[in-house]
Scaffold this active site. Structure first.
Site, mmCIF file in Angstrom:
data_model
loop_
_atom_site.group_PDB
_atom_site.id
_atom_site.type_symbol
_atom_site.label_atom_id
_atom_site.label_comp_id
_atom_site.label_asym_id
_atom_site.label_seq_id
_atom_site.Cartn_x
_atom_site.Cartn_y
_atom_site.Cartn_z
ATOM 1 N N HIS A 52 -12.764 67.121 19.682
ATOM 2 C CA HIS A 52 -11.907 66.227 20.801
ATOM 3 C C HIS A 52 -10.364 66.845 20.609
ATOM 4 C CE1 HIS A 52 -14.465 62.730 19.378
ATOM 5 N NE2 HIS A 52 -14.853 63.260 20.663
ATOM 6 N N CYS A 109 -22.218 69.070 11.392
ATOM 7 C CA CYS A 109 -21.452 69.177 10.000
ATOM 8 C C CYS A 109 -22.544 68.867 8.872
ATOM 9 C CB CYS A 109 -20.163 68.092 9.992
ATOM 10 S SG CYS A 109 -19.488 68.095 8.351
ATOM 11 N N GLU A 139 -21.010 60.506 16.019
ATOM 12 C CA GLU A 139 -21.817 60.751 14.797
ATOM 13 C C GLU A 139 -22.498 59.311 14.440
ATOM 14 O OE1 GLU A 139 -20.025 60.657 10.330
ATOM 15 O OE2 GLU A 139 -18.823 61.597 11.763
ATOM 16 N N CYS A 219 -15.448 62.118 4.878
ATOM 17 C CA CYS A 219 -15.311 63.658 4.644
ATOM 18 C C CYS A 219 -13.810 63.598 3.918
ATOM 19 C CB CYS A 219 -14.970 64.146 5.928
ATOM 20 S SG CYS A 219 -14.716 66.045 5.746
ATOM 21 N N ASN A 249 -9.339 60.698 13.953
ATOM 22 C CA ASN A 249 -8.909 61.258 12.663
ATOM 23 C C ASN A 249 -7.404 61.561 13.095
ATOM 24 O OD1 ASN A 249 -8.409 64.449 12.274
ATOM 25 N ND2 ASN A 249 -10.142 63.922 13.385
#
Length: 306
Positions: A52, A109, A139, A219, A249
């Protein structure tokens, strides 16, 4: 007012100790760079935007790596190269890709892959999988796809975005005719959900689900950047958060910054630096986990006039 119109006062820049690319994103970008160099003459795609960040995507497009739209798998031809991004995909999507005859490079990931395995394992054993996160995020849809019952085609999961969703789920279960809560379930989160939100969801569900396993799937990179940002308190007059405006995020970093600092702004490029930041004595810099190093460096160069 553009940067060139500002009286030349250059603030001191203080970087957050941890900022920019996380391990999973850097791995995905390196994978795309390698694929572009290795598979010359082939069409190289990423399944959806690799990350992103507009600047990073423009650079990748410049070396021949294009993004497939979410519904664009039919555009893939034998001999093409398709990179699965760090967010991962549902098994059904991977199956469709394989059927196209393309070469698949999986850059999921490792933390997301672990959530896939857990979701598939527990769903196959009859547990309900509860996924906390943005219902429309790649995700989350990928994890949900791992719970599909191969015999019925039905999902064996429940999606909740936040505490309010969890509370509504509990309330609905107590309405006559409402869907009953499972006796045993596992709770898995989107890796970038806030710790406070995830803990709140778990707090709502624990008292009403007799056997609830809560996995810590956030994470560490998310929390590390939040803590590093908070450590700038008292050291700067304002903070610039650098990153994509559609990055989850990065938006959470901005929310934290606006709570902790008298002035905070989100920018994608140096051209977007607000004029008042050039009048400050000290400017803090933080950046989302999908922000390239060179973009952070360019922002600092413009701020300091170097």
């Amino acid at each position: 007012m553009c940067c060139d119109d500002i009286v030349r006062h250059y603030p001191k820049v203080v970087r957050a100790e941890i900022l920019g690319y996380c391990m999973g994103v850097r791995r995905a970008v390196d994978t795309a760079d390698t694929a572009a160099a290795e598979y010359t003459g082939c069409r190289v795609w990423t399944l959806g935007p690799l990350i992103h960040n507009r600047t990073a995507l423009e650079r990748l497009a410049g070396i021949g790596v294009q993004s497939l739209p979410a519904d664009g798998i039919d555009l893939v031809k034998p001999g093409d190269v398709v990179i699965i991004r760090a967010h991962g995909v549902a098994p059904s999507v991977a199956t469709r890709l394989a059927a196209s005859g393309c070469r698949i490079i999986d850059a999921t990931c490792p933390r997301v892959m672990l959530s896939h395995r857990r979701a598939a394992d527990f769903a196959s054993k009859g547990w309900t999988v509860i996924i906390a996160g943005d219902k429309n995020h790649g995700e989350v849809t990928g994890i949900a796809g791992c719970t599909v019952d191969s015999a019925t085609g039905k999902y064996r999961c429940i999606l909740v975005e936040n505490r309010q969703d969890a509370e509504l789920l509990v309330q609905t279960a107590h309405i006559p005719g409402g869907k009953q809560l499972p006796d045993k379930a596992v709770l898995i989160s989107q890796t970038t959900i806030s710790r406070e939100e995830y803990d709140a969801v778990a707090g709502v569900l624990r008292p009403v689900i007799p056997e609830l396993l809560v996995f810590d799937t956030i994470c560490p990179a998310t929390m590390e950047r939040q803590k590093a940002l908070a450590a700038l308190q008292g050291r700067v007059d304002g903070v610039l958060i650098i990153g994509g405006k559609n990055s989850a995020n990065t938006q959470r970093l901005l929310m934290t910054a606006r709570r902790l600092f008298p002035r905070a702004e989100l920018i994608e490029t140096p051209d977007e630096i607000p004029a008042d930041f050039f009048r400050m004595e000290r400017v803090g810099l933080s950046a989302g986990a999908s922000t390239p190093d060179e973009v952070i460096d360019n922002v600092e160069r413009v701020l300091t006039g170097s």
